[in-house]
Write a protein that holds these residues in place. Structure first.
Motif, mmCIF file in Angstrom:
data_model
loop_
_atom_site.group_PDB
_atom_site.id
_atom_site.type_symbol
_atom_site.label_atom_id
_atom_site.label_comp_id
_atom_site.label_asym_id
_atom_site.label_seq_id
_atom_site.Cartn_x
_atom_site.Cartn_y
_atom_site.Cartn_z
ATOM 1 N N VAL A 122 16.639 36.724 29.537
ATOM 2 C CA VAL A 122 15.293 36.584 30.096
ATOM 3 C C VAL A 122 14.509 37.882 29.993
ATOM 4 O O VAL A 122 13.316 37.876 29.652
ATOM 5 N N ARG A 146 6.377 31.122 26.777
ATOM 6 C CA ARG A 146 6.289 30.838 28.217
ATOM 7 C C ARG A 146 7.019 29.537 28.553
ATOM 8 O O ARG A 146 7.685 29.432 29.591
ATOM 9 N N LEU A 149 10.693 30.249 28.599
ATOM 10 C CA LEU A 149 11.078 30.933 29.833
ATOM 11 C C LEU A 149 11.114 29.959 31.012
ATOM 12 O O LEU A 149 11.965 30.078 31.902
ATOM 13 N N ALA A 150 10.198 28.996 31.004
ATOM 14 C CA ALA A 150 10.198 27.991 32.071
ATOM 15 C C ALA A 150 11.463 27.143 32.003
ATOM 16 O O ALA A 150 12.050 26.793 33.036
ATOM 17 N N SER A 153 14.240 29.166 33.382
ATOM 18 C CA SER A 153 14.127 29.239 34.838
ATOM 19 C C SER A 153 14.700 27.984 35.480
ATOM 20 O O SER A 153 15.386 28.040 36.511
ATOM 21 N N ARG A 154 14.443 26.853 34.864
ATOM 22 C CA ARG A 154 14.980 25.583 35.359
ATOM 23 C C ARG A 154 16.507 25.567 35.277
ATOM 24 O O ARG A 154 17.192 25.141 36.212
ATOM 25 N N GLU A 156 18.443 28.157 35.298
ATOM 26 C CA GLU A 156 18.937 29.105 36.305
ATOM 27 C C GLU A 156 18.952 28.457 37.688
ATOM 28 O O GLU A 156 19.887 28.655 38.475
ATOM 29 N N ALA A 157 17.912 27.677 37.980
ATOM 30 C CA ALA A 157 17.859 26.981 39.267
ATOM 31 C C ALA A 157 18.986 25.958 39.373
ATOM 32 O O ALA A 157 19.593 25.786 40.435
#
Length: 216
Positions: A122, A146, A149-150, A153-154, A156-157
Motif C-alpha cells: 500500500v 485509487r 487502493l480501495a 482497503s477492503r 485489509e478490512a
C-alpha cells in the motif's frame, strides 16, 4: 476491438479462478457472493492457487484450535458421563466448530498471503499515486490506482474482521468448556443436561459468524 478482447479474457480468467476457489471453499448462503468477489478481483486471489503459494494456518493457530476443540469436547464428554447422557448432538456440534475454526484460519492465512505480496504494498502504491497526481494528464491512471487502493482497503478490512472473529470464537469455546465443567460440579441433573444443550446452541452462532465474509 482490443478492449473487447481484453475484457472477455479478463472475464474468462475471473470465472476460472472463481471456479477453482469455489471447489475448496465452504458451501453456504454467501457462496455466490464469494464467487462474484473472486471473479471480479481474480488477480488478487490468483497467488493462492499457485504452487507453493497457498498457505495453511500457522502451526500456532492449528495448535490453539486443536486445544480449544479438545478442551470443549472433553468437558462435554465428562458432563455426559455424569448425566448418563451421551449428548450426541452437542458432541457433533463441537466437531463442526473445530472444522469451521480450521476453515476460518485457512481463509485468514490466504488473506494474509494475498496482502503480503509486493504488488500489494500500500505504501508503494500511495507513493505512485502521489507521483501521478502531480501530472494533470495522468488523471485516468491515477483514478484506476485509487480504485486499486480501495480494493486493498477492503481486503485489509476483511482480514481484520476474520482475525477478530477467529479470536472471539476461540475465546468463547474456552468459556463454554469452563461453563460445562461448572455444570458438572454444580450437580449432574436433568436441568444440567438442558442447560448444556442451551450452551452448545452458542456453537451454531459461532459457526455462522466464522462462515460470513464481511468487512469491519
Amino acid at each position: 476491438m482490443v478492449a473487447l478482447v481484453t475484457l472477455v479474457a479478463y472475464g474468462l480468467a475471473g470465472i476460472a479462478v472463481a471456479t477453482l476457489l469455489g471447489r475448496t471453499g465452504r458451501q453456504g448462503p454467501l457462496r455466490f457472493a464469494r464467487l462474484g468477489l473472486h471473479a471480479c478481483l481474480w488477480p488478487l486471489f490468483l497467488p493462492v492457487l499457485l504452487p507453493g503459494a497457498a498457505s495453511t494456518s500457522p502451526s500456532t493457530e492449528g495448535a490453539r484450535i486443536e486445544t480449544a476443540e479438545t478442551t470443549l469436547h472433553d468437558a462435554l464428554q465428562r458432563l455426559g458421563r455424569e448425566l448418563g447422557d451421551p449428548l450426541s448432538l452437542e458432541t457433533h456440534r463441537v466437531r463442526v466448530l473445530g472444522t469451521t475454526l480450521r476453515a476460518a484460519a485457512q481463509r485468514l492465512a490466504e488473506l494474509e498471503t494475498v496482502l503480503s505480496l509486493p504488488a500489494h504494498d500500500v505504501n508503494a502504491l500511495v507513493r505512485e499515486l502521489a507521483a501521478l497526481e502531480a501530472h494533470a494528464d495522468s488523471k485516468p491512471v491515477a483514478d484506476i490506482l485509487r480504485e486499486r487502493l480501495a480494493h486493498l482497503s477492503r481486503l485489509e478490512a476483511l482480514r481484520t474482521q476474520a482475525r477478530a472473529d477467529l479470536e472471539r470464537a476461540l475465546a468463547r469455546s474456552g468459556e463454554l468448556a469452563t461453563r460445562l465443567t461448572l455444570l458438572r460440579y454444580e450437580g449432574a441433573t436433568a436441568h444440567a443436561a438442558t442447560r448444556a444443550r442451551e450452551l452448545t446452541d452458542t456453537i451454531d452462532e459461532l459457526c455462522r459468524t466464522l462462515e460470513e465474509v464481511r468487512a469491519a
